[in-house]
Design a protein around this motif. Structure first.
Motif, PDB file in Angstrom:
ATOM      1  N   CYS A   1      36.031  30.390  43.302  1.00 53.79           N
ATOM      2  CA  CYS A   1      36.409  31.385  43.663  1.00 53.79           C
ATOM      3  C   CYS A   1      36.254  31.687  45.284  1.00 53.79           C
ATOM      4  O   CYS A   1      37.141  32.292  45.873  1.00 53.79           O
ATOM      5  CB  CYS A   1      35.690  32.682  42.998  1.00 53.79           C
ATOM      6  SG  CYS A   1      36.544  34.371  42.998  1.00 53.79           S
ATOM      7  N   SER A   2      35.318  31.259  45.878  1.00 50.94           N
ATOM      8  CA  SER A   2      34.946  31.251  47.231  1.00 50.94           C
ATOM      9  C   SER A   2      36.149  30.409  47.983  1.00 50.94           C
ATOM     10  O   SER A   2      36.554  30.908  49.021  1.00 50.94           O
ATOM     11  CB  SER A   2      33.566  30.803  47.660  1.00 50.94           C
ATOM     12  OG  SER A   2      32.596  31.598  47.086  1.00 50.94           O
TER      13      SER A   2
ATOM     14  N   THR B   1      40.337  42.773  45.447  1.00 50.27           N
ATOM     15  CA  THR B   1      39.476  43.289  44.774  1.00 50.27           C
ATOM     16  C   THR B   1      39.016  42.627  43.426  1.00 50.27           C
ATOM     17  O   THR B   1      37.867  42.500  42.990  1.00 50.27           O
ATOM     18  CB  THR B   1      39.996  44.721  44.392  1.00 50.27           C
ATOM     19  OG1 THR B   1      40.392  45.581  45.456  1.00 50.27           O
ATOM     20  CG2 THR B   1      39.089  45.363  43.471  1.00 50.27           C
ATOM     21  N   ALA B   2      39.850  41.904  42.888  1.00 45.93           N
ATOM     22  CA  ALA B   2      39.544  40.932  41.751  1.00 45.93           C
ATOM     23  C   ALA B   2      39.050  39.659  42.181  1.00 45.93           C
ATOM     24  O   ALA B   2      38.110  39.492  41.453  1.00 45.93           O
ATOM     25  CB  ALA B   2      41.058  40.366  41.249  1.00 45.93           C
ATOM     26  N   SER B   3      39.289  39.054  43.271  1.00 45.27           N
ATOM     27  CA  SER B   3      38.348  37.948  43.740  1.00 45.27           C
ATOM     28  C   SER B   3      36.931  38.262  43.978  1.00 45.27           C
ATOM     29  O   SER B   3      36.128  37.587  43.607  1.00 45.27           O
ATOM     30  CB  SER B   3      39.034  37.282  45.050  1.00 45.27           C
ATOM     31  OG  SER B   3      39.025  38.124  46.131  1.00 45.27           O
ATOM     32  N   ASN B   4      36.581  39.479  44.656  1.00 48.57           N
ATOM     33  CA  ASN B   4      35.509  39.850  44.908  1.00 48.57           C
ATOM     34  C   ASN B   4      34.748  39.971  43.523  1.00 48.57           C
ATOM     35  O   ASN B   4      33.352  39.869  43.336  1.00 48.57           O
ATOM     36  CB  ASN B   4      35.299  40.987  45.525  1.00 48.57           C
ATOM     37  CG  ASN B   4      35.046  40.925  47.103  1.00 48.57           C
ATOM     38  OD1 ASN B   4      34.130  40.997  47.842  1.00 48.57           O
ATOM     39  ND2 ASN B   4      36.473  40.918  47.799  1.00 48.57           N
ATOM     40  N   THR B   5      35.282  40.618  42.712  1.00 47.33           N
ATOM     41  CA  THR B   5      34.711  41.143  41.175  1.00 47.33           C
ATOM     42  C   THR B   5      34.591  39.786  40.470  1.00 47.33           C
ATOM     43  O   THR B   5      33.290  39.705  39.671  1.00 47.33           O
ATOM     44  CB  THR B   5      35.644  42.061  40.403  1.00 47.33           C
ATOM     45  OG1 THR B   5      36.121  43.043  41.174  1.00 47.33           O
ATOM     46  CG2 THR B   5      34.999  42.488  39.111  1.00 47.33           C
TER      47      THR B   5
ATOM     48  N   PHE C   1      29.445  34.665  49.684  1.00 42.92           N
ATOM     49  CA  PHE C   1      30.945  34.891  49.452  1.00 42.92           C
ATOM     50  C   PHE C   1      31.745  35.447  50.596  1.00 42.92           C
ATOM     51  O   PHE C   1      32.709  34.936  50.979  1.00 42.92           O
ATOM     52  CB  PHE C   1      31.083  35.765  48.428  1.00 42.92           C
ATOM     53  CG  PHE C   1      32.666  35.775  47.641  1.00 42.92           C
ATOM     54  CD1 PHE C   1      33.272  34.854  47.282  1.00 42.92           C
ATOM     55  CD2 PHE C   1      32.962  37.063  47.981  1.00 42.92           C
ATOM     56  CE1 PHE C   1      34.585  34.951  46.764  1.00 42.92           C
ATOM     57  CE2 PHE C   1      34.698  37.221  47.645  1.00 42.92           C
ATOM     58  CZ  PHE C   1      35.312  36.097  47.184  1.00 42.92           C
ATOM     59  N   GLY C   2      31.092  36.391  51.581  1.00 45.68           N
ATOM     60  CA  GLY C   2      31.646  36.697  52.679  1.00 45.68           C
ATOM     61  C   GLY C   2      31.924  35.718  53.628  1.00 45.68           C
ATOM     62  O   GLY C   2      32.748  36.130  54.510  1.00 45.68           O
ATOM     63  N   ILE C   3      31.130  34.726  53.675  1.00 48.70           N
ATOM     64  CA  ILE C   3      31.449  33.642  54.705  1.00 48.70           C
ATOM     65  C   ILE C   3      32.820  33.236  54.510  1.00 48.70           C
ATOM     66  O   ILE C   3      33.389  32.812  55.698  1.00 48.70           O
ATOM     67  CB  ILE C   3      30.259  32.553  54.594  1.00 48.70           C
ATOM     68  CG1 ILE C   3      29.011  33.137  55.183  1.00 48.70           C
ATOM     69  CG2 ILE C   3      30.721  31.258  55.385  1.00 48.70           C
ATOM     70  CD1 ILE C   3      27.814  32.431  54.787  1.00 48.70           C
TER      71      ILE C   3
ATOM     72  N   ILE D   1      46.328  27.299  42.523  1.00 44.48           N
ATOM     73  CA  ILE D   1      45.938  26.084  41.683  1.00 44.48           C
ATOM     74  C   ILE D   1      44.177  26.147  41.181  1.00 44.48           C
ATOM     75  O   ILE D   1      43.768  26.124  40.193  1.00 44.48           O
ATOM     76  CB  ILE D   1      46.236  24.494  42.325  1.00 44.48           C
ATOM     77  CG1 ILE D   1      47.565  24.599  42.280  1.00 44.48           C
ATOM     78  CG2 ILE D   1      45.443  23.713  41.364  1.00 44.48           C
ATOM     79  CD1 ILE D   1      47.855  23.306  43.123  1.00 44.48           C
ATOM     80  N   LEU D   2      43.455  26.647  42.184  1.00 44.80           N
ATOM     81  CA  LEU D   2      42.156  26.949  42.031  1.00 44.80           C
ATOM     82  C   LEU D   2      41.775  27.991  41.325  1.00 44.80           C
ATOM     83  O   LEU D   2      40.948  28.085  40.286  1.00 44.80           O
ATOM     84  CB  LEU D   2      41.480  27.023  43.488  1.00 44.80           C
ATOM     85  CG  LEU D   2      41.292  25.842  44.457  1.00 44.80           C
ATOM     86  CD1 LEU D   2      40.657  26.480  45.702  1.00 44.80           C
ATOM     87  CD2 LEU D   2      40.354  24.822  43.842  1.00 44.80           C
TER      88      LEU D   2
END
Length: 413
Positions: A26-27, A129-133, A151-153, A191-192
């Motif tokens: 996700c990152s 929003t979805a990726s953060n969650t 994750f914020g990096i 793809i990820l």
């Protein structure tokens, strides 16, 4: 035969894993999404001027539609993320986000480009929003603050490298190559996302319509405080190059690189402290440091002549201070919002946090432009930003931090 109890288990062995496959995937996908966006950021105005021969005002309106689209969808993004299966929602909004890059290149009418720009912001708002969650879902609760920092990096790295890469590509190969690379990177990101192992969430019965499905009312103090932080940063995004020119400073692009450096260093160093109970204190330190950073920025031209090379030195020092302070503030406020939410409200918590940033950024850009036009220079803009941050700092120290501690103690009690 008796065996002695194993009382010497190391701290590292007892801590739950942070760098799991879902979190890393996700990152990486989040970095690719933001990098594709940031590399287009300095190129799009030039592309609009080149292709449509429009004026600065019209180009500015079209570019701002992205922020308006993201802001308009944020409350609904949280509702969708908490109501629907997160992985398909993340994938298809990321897919639509990717198609918008093709739209910029393929469409030949300015009104259609404006529509694409607005929709790009909408899909950005939902997908981020979805990726953060999804990332927070993959984190163990005991390491949530540390994980949010890491994750914020992914965003900070994209911010530090994307605009520079975009300009190099545009100057050397043209806008078509920039669009093509953005699409290619997004395809890799898709793809990820497709390979993300996301566990199905248990269904929770909730009222069909309630305010907390669109906005985390319990985090309103954090929401209000964070608007001030975004308000101060808005003029930095748009007017720092003009301010540097007024002060006779060259190489203003390094200002953003130093902000990114401060952000990344502090996210790495302070994540564990957040999980060890330092959350409210670290955010308080960040808020106070942010006030000092903007004061230094606004007075760098006044104080600079007192020391050799001082104006340039103080200008870039303020950038590092801004980044360092935001490295404390960003993961801190997001962790507070998520901790104040129920498990089935994480999407709403993230959309509330991101909405505050969007509102602050938009208000700061609009207000900063009006002030600069009125005063004829940008020093007063950043001085006003420091004043707004001082109010926010007082509000945080006197109420918001105490409110958070009180609310969390209710849950423990």
């Amino acid at each position: 035969m008796s065996t002695a109890p194993q009382s010497h288990i190391s701290v590292a062995e007892s801590r739950p894993a942070l760098w799991t496959r879902p979190f890393v995937t996700c990152s990486a996908a989040n970095f690719l999404l933001f990098f594709s966006f940031y590399q287009l950021l300095p190129v799009l105005p030039l592309y609009i001027f080149e292709k449509f021969q429009t004026d600065n005002s019209t180009a500015g309106i079209i570019i701002s539609l992205y922020t308006i689209g993201a802001l308009c969808c944020r409350p609904f993004a949280g509702f969708l993320v908490d109501s629907l299966n997160r992985k398909p929602l993340y994938f298809w909004t990321f897919f639509a986000f990717t198609l918008c890059f093709v739209g910029y290149w393929a469409l030949g009418l300015l009104p259609l480009l404006a529509v694409v720009r607005f929709m790009h912001g909408v899909f950005f708002g939902i997908s981020t929003t979805a990726s953060n969650t999804v990332a927070i879902d993959a984190l163990p609760s005991s390491r949530r603050g540390e994980g949010i920092g890491y994750f914020g990096i992914s965003v900070n790295l994209a911010f530090a490298t994307g605009p520079m890469t975009g300009m190099f590509l545009y100057e050397g190969l043209g806008s078509n190559v920039v669009f093509a690379i953005s699409v290619a990177l997004c395809v890799i990101g898709l793809i990820l996302v497709k390979t993300l192992p996301v566990k199905p969430r248990p269904k929770v019965k909730r009222p069909p319509l309630s305010l907390d499905r669109f906005f985390l009312t319990r985090a309103f103090p954090q929401f209000l405080n964070f608007i001030f932080v975004g308000f101060a940063y808005g003029p930095v995004t748009n007017y720092i190059a003009l301010y540097a020119k007024e002060q006779g400073i060259g190489g203003s692009g390094w200002f953003y690189a130093l902000i990114a450096a401060g952000l990344i260093i502090n996210r790495v160093l302070t994540g564990r402290l957040i999980d060890k109970g330092w959350l409210t204190r670290l955010v308080g330190m960040g808020m106070t440091l942010n006030v000092a950073a903007y004061l230094l920025l606004s007075f760098c031209g006044t104080l600079g002549p007192m020391i050799p090379g001082g104006t340039t030195l103080l200008f870039f020092a303020s950038a590092l201070m801004i980044g360092t302070s935001l490295g404390l503030i960003f993961p801190g406020y997001q962790t507070m919002c998520v901790n104040l939410a129920r498990h089935d409200q994480r999407g709403t918590a993230n959309s509330t946090y991101l909405s505050a940033w969007d509102i602050g950024i938009g208000a700061g850009i609009l207000t900063g432009g009006s002030m600069a036009q009125h005063f004829g220079m940008h020093q007063q803009v950043f001085l006003a930003c420091s004043a707004a941050l001082f109010v926010a700092d007082i509000m945080y120290l006197s109420y918001t931090s105490k409110y958070y501690t009180r609310e969390m103690s209710k849950e423990k009690g």
